[in-house]
Design a protein around this motif. Structure first.
Motif, PDB file in Angstrom:
ATOM      1  N   ALA A 140      19.440  70.952  39.820  1.00 37.80           N
ATOM      2  CA  ALA A 140      18.890  69.688  39.882  1.00 37.80           C
ATOM      3  C   ALA A 140      18.258  69.408  41.178  1.00 37.80           C
ATOM      4  O   ALA A 140      17.178  68.681  41.472  1.00 37.80           O
ATOM      5  CB  ALA A 140      20.166  68.439  39.672  1.00 37.80           C
ATOM      6  N   LEU A 141      18.936  69.932  42.273  1.00 35.70           N
ATOM      7  CA  LEU A 141      18.378  69.702  43.712  1.00 35.70           C
ATOM      8  C   LEU A 141      17.014  70.456  43.990  1.00 35.70           C
ATOM      9  O   LEU A 141      16.253  70.132  44.769  1.00 35.70           O
ATOM     10  CB  LEU A 141      19.480  70.339  44.781  1.00 35.70           C
ATOM     11  N   GLU A 142      16.809  71.713  43.290  1.00 33.63           N
ATOM     12  CA  GLU A 142      15.705  72.275  43.265  1.00 33.63           C
ATOM     13  C   GLU A 142      14.540  71.556  42.566  1.00 33.63           C
ATOM     14  O   GLU A 142      13.497  71.415  42.947  1.00 33.63           O
ATOM     15  CB  GLU A 142      15.951  73.844  42.688  1.00 33.63           C
ATOM     16  N   ALA A 143      14.943  70.892  41.386  1.00 30.94           N
ATOM     17  CA  ALA A 143      13.877  70.179  40.719  1.00 30.94           C
ATOM     18  C   ALA A 143      13.534  68.785  41.484  1.00 30.94           C
ATOM     19  O   ALA A 143      12.552  68.454  41.651  1.00 30.94           O
ATOM     20  CB  ALA A 143      14.330  70.115  39.395  1.00 30.94           C
ATOM     21  N   TYR A 144      14.585  68.110  42.020  1.00 31.82           N
ATOM     22  CA  TYR A 144      14.608  66.795  42.414  1.00 31.82           C
ATOM     23  C   TYR A 144      14.953  66.884  44.077  1.00 31.82           C
ATOM     24  O   TYR A 144      16.017  66.240  44.225  1.00 31.82           O
ATOM     25  CB  TYR A 144      15.048  65.818  41.741  1.00 31.82           C
ATOM     26  N   PRO A 145      14.371  67.518  44.847  1.00 27.50           N
ATOM     27  CA  PRO A 145      14.921  67.665  46.328  1.00 27.50           C
ATOM     28  C   PRO A 145      15.105  66.312  47.150  1.00 27.50           C
ATOM     29  O   PRO A 145      15.605  66.197  48.198  1.00 27.50           O
ATOM     30  CB  PRO A 145      13.996  68.673  47.061  1.00 27.50           C
ATOM     31  N   LYS A 146      14.241  64.923  46.727  1.00 27.21           N
ATOM     32  CA  LYS A 146      14.148  63.936  47.358  1.00 27.21           C
ATOM     33  C   LYS A 146      15.172  62.966  46.893  1.00 27.21           C
ATOM     34  O   LYS A 146      15.094  61.867  47.194  1.00 27.21           O
ATOM     35  CB  LYS A 146      12.772  63.568  47.442  1.00 27.21           C
ATOM     36  N   ASP A 147      16.077  63.341  45.551  1.00 26.24           N
ATOM     37  CA  ASP A 147      17.003  62.403  45.134  1.00 26.24           C
ATOM     38  C   ASP A 147      18.138  62.404  45.668  1.00 26.24           C
ATOM     39  O   ASP A 147      19.069  63.194  45.723  1.00 26.24           O
ATOM     40  CB  ASP A 147      16.918  62.993  43.505  1.00 26.24           C
TER      41      ASP A 147
END
Length: 198
Positions: A140-147
């Motif tokens: 999830a962090l790799e896909a959405y690093p600015k979330d």
């Protein structure tokens, strides 16, 4: 917000009812029955009528799934949204096996979608499958690093499950960097600084 407060502190149910009626009229104006069903289900969830919403979600998801195959650019986002909202409703009523089934469906149809952070939380808090949760948080962090919310949830996982306090602090800070006005991130980091760092 569906309900308002009067000066006396009591709910103004007339205004609340007006808002419900307005939303119902908007739903009635939609032509596709499955879209109406999905919006009606969300309205029921907003009223804490989760059990009543389940059948409508099923109908909405089935219709949206068929429609997205013909017009993916029009209906895919609605289909994904319905699946995520349905999973959240199942979580609320405690139907963990059905909730996991919806997450697996999301992974099959929308690999790498925005639900990844929610699935990581599900694995962490509901299934207690910490190894798989860790993997899903990282995806999830790799896909959405600015979330900001994913950073924050992962920080909590590192702090409370992995007992990795340095890693937790890193992700509290990255949650705040991603959204400096996120009150949950600010409060959680404050709690960490108070309770852990003194």
């Amino acid at each position: 917000m569906l309900c308002t407060q009067e000066k006396s502190g009591k709910r103004d149910w007339r205004k609340y009812q007006d808002e419900i009626e307005r939303l119902k009229r908007r739903i009635d104006s939609v032509q596709e029955e499955f879209v109406r069903n999905g919006q009606h289900a969300e309205l029921l969830v907003a009223q804490h009528r989760h059990s009543e919403a389940l059948q409508l979600f099923s109908s909405a998801i089935q219709g949206a799934d068929e429609a997205r195959k013909e017009k993916p650019d029009v209906y895919s986002s609605f289909h994904e949204h319905m699946l995520k909202t349905y999973a959240s409703t199942l979580d609320h009523i405690g139907d963990i096996p059905a909730e996991e089934g919806i997450f697996l469906q999301l992974m099959e149809v929308y690999p790498g979608g925005q639900y990844l952070g929610d699935y990581a939380v599900f694995l962490h808090r509901r299934k207690r499958d910490f190894a798989k949760a860790q993997t899903m948080y990282e995806k999830a962090l790799e896909a959405y690093p600015k979330d900001s919310s994913i950073h924050l949830k992962y920080a909590g996982f590192l702090r409370h499950v992995r007992r990795d306090l340095e890693g937790a602090e890193k992700y509290y800070k990255s949650a705040i960097k991603a959204n400096p006005e996120n009150p949950d991130a600010l409060g959680s980091y404050a709690s960490y600084l108070h309770g852990v760092k003194g």
